[in-house]
Design an enzyme around this catalytic site. Structure first.
Site, short mmCIF file in Angstrom:
data_model
loop_
_atom_site.label_atom_id
_atom_site.label_comp_id
_atom_site.label_asym_id
_atom_site.label_seq_id
_atom_site.Cartn_x
_atom_site.Cartn_y
_atom_site.Cartn_z
N ASN A 12 13.84 14.26 0.84
CA ASN A 12 14.12 15.48 -0.04
C ASN A 12 13.83 14.60 -1.79
O ASN A 12 15.02 14.37 -2.09
CB ASN A 12 15.45 15.98 0.06
CG ASN A 12 15.64 17.31 -1.06
OD1 ASN A 12 14.86 17.69 -1.83
ND2 ASN A 12 16.89 17.72 -0.95
N LYS A 14 13.88 16.25 -4.33
CA LYS A 14 14.32 17.07 -5.52
C LYS A 14 13.47 17.34 -6.66
O LYS A 14 12.35 17.14 -6.52
CB LYS A 14 15.84 16.50 -5.77
CG LYS A 14 16.55 16.41 -4.42
CD LYS A 14 18.19 16.11 -4.79
CE LYS A 14 18.72 16.08 -3.53
NZ LYS A 14 20.13 15.66 -3.55
N HIS A 102 19.69 24.58 0.76
CA HIS A 102 20.15 22.98 0.52
C HIS A 102 21.54 23.28 -0.42
O HIS A 102 21.42 24.44 -1.35
CB HIS A 102 18.98 22.32 -0.45
CG HIS A 102 19.62 20.76 -0.90
ND1 HIS A 102 20.53 20.77 -1.85
CD2 HIS A 102 19.63 19.67 0.04
CE1 HIS A 102 20.76 19.38 -1.73
NE2 HIS A 102 20.33 18.84 -1.00
N GLU A 104 22.43 22.43 -3.31
CA GLU A 104 22.21 22.57 -4.63
C GLU A 104 21.49 24.01 -5.04
O GLU A 104 21.75 24.47 -6.13
CB GLU A 104 21.33 21.43 -4.87
CG GLU A 104 21.90 20.18 -5.24
CD GLU A 104 20.95 18.81 -5.07
OE1 GLU A 104 20.01 18.99 -5.14
OE2 GLU A 104 21.66 17.81 -4.74
N GLU A 174 25.01 18.45 5.57
CA GLU A 174 25.32 17.70 4.55
C GLU A 174 26.56 17.93 3.71
O GLU A 174 26.73 19.06 3.10
CB GLU A 174 23.91 18.02 3.44
CG GLU A 174 22.66 17.64 3.83
CD GLU A 174 21.67 17.53 2.92
OE1 GLU A 174 21.11 16.43 2.84
OE2 GLU A 174 21.28 18.48 2.12
N GLY A 180 24.53 12.41 -3.01
CA GLY A 180 24.43 11.91 -4.44
C GLY A 180 25.69 11.04 -4.85
O GLY A 180 25.70 10.66 -5.98
N SER A 220 23.91 10.45 0.88
CA SER A 220 24.00 8.79 0.83
C SER A 220 23.56 8.41 1.72
O SER A 220 24.17 7.26 2.34
CB SER A 220 25.30 8.81 0.24
OG SER A 220 25.70 9.27 -1.19
P1 PGA Z 1 21.44 11.88 -1.25
O1 PGA Z 1 20.88 13.36 -0.95
O2 PGA Z 1 20.65 11.22 0.16
O3 PGA Z 1 20.87 11.51 -2.74
O4 PGA Z 1 23.06 12.02 -1.05
C1 PGA Z 1 20.76 14.11 0.08
C2 PGA Z 1 20.21 15.52 -0.10
O5 PGA Z 1 20.87 16.01 -1.05
O6 PGA Z 1 19.40 16.00 0.79
#
Ligand code: PGA
Length: 259
Positions: A12, A14, A102, A104, A174, A180, A220
């Site tokens: 992903n 983003k 997601h 976000e 998640e 992140g 992560s």
């Molecule tokens: P990350 O993001 O691997 O940077 O923690 C995962 C995601 O939001 O899909």
């Protein structure tokens, strides 16, 4: 006999990489992955919308085995929805997987279980596979409400689907506090929640759907922690954010079986 679920590792991106950078990254990733990798794991990349056409052309012309994905879509096929992208537009670009809901999108853009559910239906109607995200906040986990939160998101997000459809899609667990942050859930915690998601699917959509549905862990994920996560019974893949931006790192994650 246990159902064999093909592992799926998804990147992903983003809001990162313009279409030139996207082409370079996918080319590099392609060189890093060999036939055996593609036989043992499905690898998907989810660039921003403006990159999709370029990446689609590259994948097609070089006959790459990497699957193309999007990060979101609207639920209507067309209409007066300024700034939105419709599922048939993605299907026309050979997009195979669409991330839906997601955290976000839920947190910053008002996505609700109801809109997630509409999008899941719309993506399936176009013959694409939704990757439906769920996950709890740190406060919810500390208050002991993580399972109930995730179960509610899974039931609501998949509402109205038949077991055959649920069995064909991907659920990404998640935990929001792990996204992140460099803070990964322990493989015990990730496994426990993924098992809970599978039990929920079993109760709501039947044993066959539960045996077939692929469940990713996200938050992560790195080359150093993927193998342990993938070793757990109910974790069938990973949704990778930050580490998917670097093709070397992402390839190493897709090759988790080698380390
Ligand atoms: P990350 O993001 O691997 O940077 O923690 C995962 C995601 O939001 O899909």
């Amino acid at each position: 006999m246990a159902t064999q679920r093909t592992p799926i590792i998804s990147g992903n991106w983003k809001m990162h990489k313009n279409h030139f950078e996207a082409i370079q990254a996918v080319q590099k990733l392609h060189y890093r992955l060999d036939r055996e990798d593609h036989e043992s794991v499905v690898v998907t990349v989810h660039p921003p919308f403006t990159d999709l056409r370029s990446v689609q052309t590259l994948i097609e012309s070089d006959r790459m085995k990497i699957s193309l994905g999007a990060q979101d879509c609207h639920w209507e096929d067309q209409g007066a929805f300024t700034g939105e992208v419709a599922p048939p537009m993605l299907a026309k670009l050979d997009v195979a997987y669409v991330i839906v809901g997601h955290s976000e999108r839920r947190e910053y853009f008002g996505e609700t279980d109801e809109t997630v559910n509409k999008k899941v239906h719309a993506v399936l109607a176009q013959g694409m596979t939704p990757i439906m995200c769920c996950g709890e906040t740190l406060e919810e986990r500390e208050a002991g409400g993580a399972e109930a939160k995730v179960e509610g998101q899974v039931r609501a997000g998949l509402a109205g689907l038949g077991g055959d459809k649920v069995g064909s899609l991907v659920v990404a667990y998640e935990p929001i506090w792990a996204i992140g942050t460099g803070r990964t859930a322990t493989s015990d915690d990730a496994q426990a929640m993924c098992a809970h998601i599978r039990r929920t699917v079993d109760e709501a959509f039947g044993a066959d759907a539960a045996a077939r549905v692929r469940i990713q862990y996200g938050g992560s994920v790195k080359p150093g922690n993927i193998a342990e996560l993938m070793g757990r019974d109910d974790i069938d893949g990973a949704l990778v954010g930050g580490a998917s931006l670097d093709p070397d790192e992402f390839a190493a994650i897709a090759q988790y079986r080698l380390h």
